[in-house]
Design a protein around this motif. Structure first.
Motif, PDB file in Angstrom:
ATOM      1  N   SER A  43      -5.685 -12.028   5.467  1.00  0.00           N
ATOM      2  CA  SER A  43      -6.473 -10.950   5.075  1.00  0.00           C
ATOM      3  C   SER A  43      -7.155 -10.330   6.405  1.00  0.00           C
ATOM      4  O   SER A  43      -7.336 -10.841   7.308  1.00  0.00           O
ATOM      5  CB  SER A  43      -7.769 -11.703   4.436  1.00  0.00           C
ATOM      6  N   LEU A  44      -7.358  -8.998   5.991  1.00  0.00           N
ATOM      7  CA  LEU A  44      -7.953  -8.071   7.092  1.00  0.00           C
ATOM      8  C   LEU A  44      -8.849  -6.964   6.324  1.00  0.00           C
ATOM      9  O   LEU A  44      -8.386  -6.534   5.015  1.00  0.00           O
ATOM     10  CB  LEU A  44      -6.615  -7.334   7.828  1.00  0.00           C
ATOM     11  N   ARG A  45      -9.801  -6.484   7.108  1.00  0.00           N
ATOM     12  CA  ARG A  45     -10.593  -5.716   6.227  1.00  0.00           C
ATOM     13  C   ARG A  45     -10.644  -4.447   7.571  1.00  0.00           C
ATOM     14  O   ARG A  45     -11.051  -4.461   8.720  1.00  0.00           O
ATOM     15  CB  ARG A  45     -12.141  -5.998   6.349  1.00  0.00           C
ATOM     16  N   LEU A  46     -10.150  -3.264   6.987  1.00  0.00           N
ATOM     17  CA  LEU A  46     -10.249  -2.039   7.612  1.00  0.00           C
ATOM     18  C   LEU A  46     -11.593  -1.346   7.305  1.00  0.00           C
ATOM     19  O   LEU A  46     -11.991  -1.058   6.211  1.00  0.00           O
ATOM     20  CB  LEU A  46      -8.946  -1.121   7.425  1.00  0.00           C
ATOM     21  N   SER A  47     -11.969  -0.432   8.419  1.00  0.00           N
ATOM     22  CA  SER A  47     -13.304   0.385   8.060  1.00  0.00           C
ATOM     23  C   SER A  47     -12.726   1.681   8.531  1.00  0.00           C
ATOM     24  O   SER A  47     -12.210   2.150   9.434  1.00  0.00           O
ATOM     25  CB  SER A  47     -14.213  -0.230   9.201  1.00  0.00           C
ATOM     26  N   ASN A  78      -6.064  -8.433   1.137  1.00  0.00           N
ATOM     27  CA  ASN A  78      -5.674  -9.818   0.971  1.00  0.00           C
ATOM     28  C   ASN A  78      -4.095 -10.240   0.877  1.00  0.00           C
ATOM     29  O   ASN A  78      -3.446  -9.212   0.159  1.00  0.00           O
ATOM     30  CB  ASN A  78      -6.478 -10.464   0.053  1.00  0.00           C
ATOM     31  N   SER A  79      -3.680 -11.428   0.901  1.00  0.00           N
ATOM     32  CA  SER A  79      -2.309 -11.678   0.718  1.00  0.00           C
ATOM     33  C   SER A  79      -1.343 -10.759   1.386  1.00  0.00           C
ATOM     34  O   SER A  79      -0.420 -10.398   0.761  1.00  0.00           O
ATOM     35  CB  SER A  79      -1.957 -11.988  -0.717  1.00  0.00           C
ATOM     36  N   LEU A  80      -1.721 -10.574   2.638  1.00  0.00           N
ATOM     37  CA  LEU A  80      -0.741  -9.576   3.191  1.00  0.00           C
ATOM     38  C   LEU A  80       0.696  -9.951   3.450  1.00  0.00           C
ATOM     39  O   LEU A  80       0.854 -11.331   3.655  1.00  0.00           O
ATOM     40  CB  LEU A  80      -1.183  -9.225   4.664  1.00  0.00           C
ATOM     41  N   LYS A  81       1.567  -8.973   3.320  1.00  0.00           N
ATOM     42  CA  LYS A  81       3.052  -9.408   3.400  1.00  0.00           C
ATOM     43  C   LYS A  81       3.528  -8.536   4.879  1.00  0.00           C
ATOM     44  O   LYS A  81       2.913  -7.612   5.027  1.00  0.00           O
ATOM     45  CB  LYS A  81       3.893  -8.980   2.322  1.00  0.00           C
ATOM     46  N   PRO A  82       4.601  -9.096   5.258  1.00  0.00           N
ATOM     47  CA  PRO A  82       5.337  -8.206   6.209  1.00  0.00           C
ATOM     48  C   PRO A  82       5.750  -6.724   6.091  1.00  0.00           C
ATOM     49  O   PRO A  82       5.361  -5.912   6.814  1.00  0.00           O
ATOM     50  CB  PRO A  82       6.630  -8.851   6.365  1.00  0.00           C
ATOM     51  N   GLU A  83       5.832  -6.462   4.670  1.00  0.00           N
ATOM     52  CA  GLU A  83       6.160  -5.301   4.269  1.00  0.00           C
ATOM     53  C   GLU A  83       4.750  -4.205   4.338  1.00  0.00           C
ATOM     54  O   GLU A  83       4.946  -2.896   4.123  1.00  0.00           O
ATOM     55  CB  GLU A  83       6.770  -5.003   3.078  1.00  0.00           C
ATOM     56  N   ASP A  84       3.724  -4.834   4.321  1.00  0.00           N
ATOM     57  CA  ASP A  84       2.434  -4.130   4.590  1.00  0.00           C
ATOM     58  C   ASP A  84       2.068  -3.516   6.049  1.00  0.00           C
ATOM     59  O   ASP A  84       1.323  -2.962   6.189  1.00  0.00           O
ATOM     60  CB  ASP A  84       1.004  -4.959   4.370  1.00  0.00           C
ATOM     61  N   THR A  85       3.081  -3.991   6.930  1.00  0.00           N
ATOM     62  CA  THR A  85       2.930  -3.653   8.328  1.00  0.00           C
ATOM     63  C   THR A  85       2.996  -1.873   8.124  1.00  0.00           C
ATOM     64  O   THR A  85       3.960  -1.510   7.861  1.00  0.00           O
ATOM     65  CB  THR A  85       4.275  -4.233   9.163  1.00  0.00           C
ATOM     66  N   ALA A  86       2.061  -1.279   8.990  1.00  0.00           N
ATOM     67  CA  ALA A  86       1.972   0.166   8.920  1.00  0.00           C
ATOM     68  C   ALA A  86       0.799   0.594   9.825  1.00  0.00           C
ATOM     69  O   ALA A  86       0.011  -0.407  10.239  1.00  0.00           O
ATOM     70  CB  ALA A  86       1.937   0.854   7.640  1.00  0.00           C
ATOM     71  N   ILE A  87       0.804   1.777  10.119  1.00  0.00           N
ATOM     72  CA  ILE A  87      -0.229   2.448  10.732  1.00  0.00           C
ATOM     73  C   ILE A  87      -1.168   2.751   9.648  1.00  0.00           C
ATOM     74  O   ILE A  87      -0.521   3.519   8.556  1.00  0.00           O
ATOM     75  CB  ILE A  87       0.093   3.890  11.718  1.00  0.00           C
ATOM     76  N   TYR A  88      -2.470   2.518   9.342  1.00  0.00           N
ATOM     77  CA  TYR A  88      -3.169   2.983   8.149  1.00  0.00           C
ATOM     78  C   TYR A  88      -4.055   3.969   8.450  1.00  0.00           C
ATOM     79  O   TYR A  88      -4.862   3.848   9.209  1.00  0.00           O
ATOM     80  CB  TYR A  88      -4.079   1.634   7.591  1.00  0.00           C
ATOM     81  N   TYR A  89      -3.752   4.942   7.821  1.00  0.00           N
ATOM     82  CA  TYR A  89      -4.723   6.216   8.056  1.00  0.00           C
ATOM     83  C   TYR A  89      -5.662   6.378   6.827  1.00  0.00           C
ATOM     84  O   TYR A  89      -5.783   6.075   5.832  1.00  0.00           O
ATOM     85  CB  TYR A  89      -3.983   7.671   8.008  1.00  0.00           C
ATOM     86  N   CYS A  90      -6.908   6.727   7.323  1.00  0.00           N
ATOM     87  CA  CYS A  90      -8.035   7.032   6.535  1.00  0.00           C
ATOM     88  C   CYS A  90      -8.046   8.782   6.018  1.00  0.00           C
ATOM     89  O   CYS A  90      -7.817   9.407   7.241  1.00  0.00           O
ATOM     90  CB  CYS A  90      -9.362   6.587   6.941  1.00  0.00           C
TER      91      CYS A  90
END
Length: 121
Positions: free
Chosen positions: A16-20, A83-95
């Motif tokens: 799990s990870l939380r982005l702000s 939560n329950s992160l998968k390899p396919e969630d790998t990305a640069i996350y932009y807000c």
């Protein structure tokens, strides 16, 4: 409006990870905030959005039940709990922030610099 993301990192599948995303400048001129991941070599996508007023949310089907978007109006900050992160969630996350009076997966006006999320198998 300036947006600054934080919270990215490297983790294993299932974690799990939380982005702000902290908004400054004139965040009161915006009505909705969204999160948009861009996987390596692919176009930017949409995963979640939230309205500052009322807290209405909108999710992509691919993350329903795994990701939660919420906001702290007093801090002008939006969060993405993943939560329950998968390899396919790998990305640069932009807000991103929208001045439109509706919640959407597009038509955003301001963008942050992004934060890297890497999920290993």
């Amino acid at each position: 409006v300036q947006l600054v993301e934080s919270g990215g990192g490297l983790l294993q599948s299932g974690g799990s990870l939380r982005l702000s995303c902290a908004a400054s400048g004139r965040p009161s001129s915006t009505y909705a905030m969204g999160w948009f991941p861009q996987p390596p070599g692919k176009e930017r996508d949409f995963v979640a959005a939230i309205m500052w007023s009322g807290g209405r949310t909108y999710y992509a089907d691919s993350v329903k039940g795994r990701f939660t978007i919420y906001r702290d109006n007093a801090k002008s900050t939006v969060y993405l709990q993943m939560n329950s992160l998968k390899p396919e969630d790998t990305a640069i996350y932009y807000c991103a922030a929208s001045t439109k009076l509706y919640i959407s997966n597009k038509d955003y006006d301001y963008w942050g610099q992004g934060t890297q999320v890497t999920v290993s198998a």
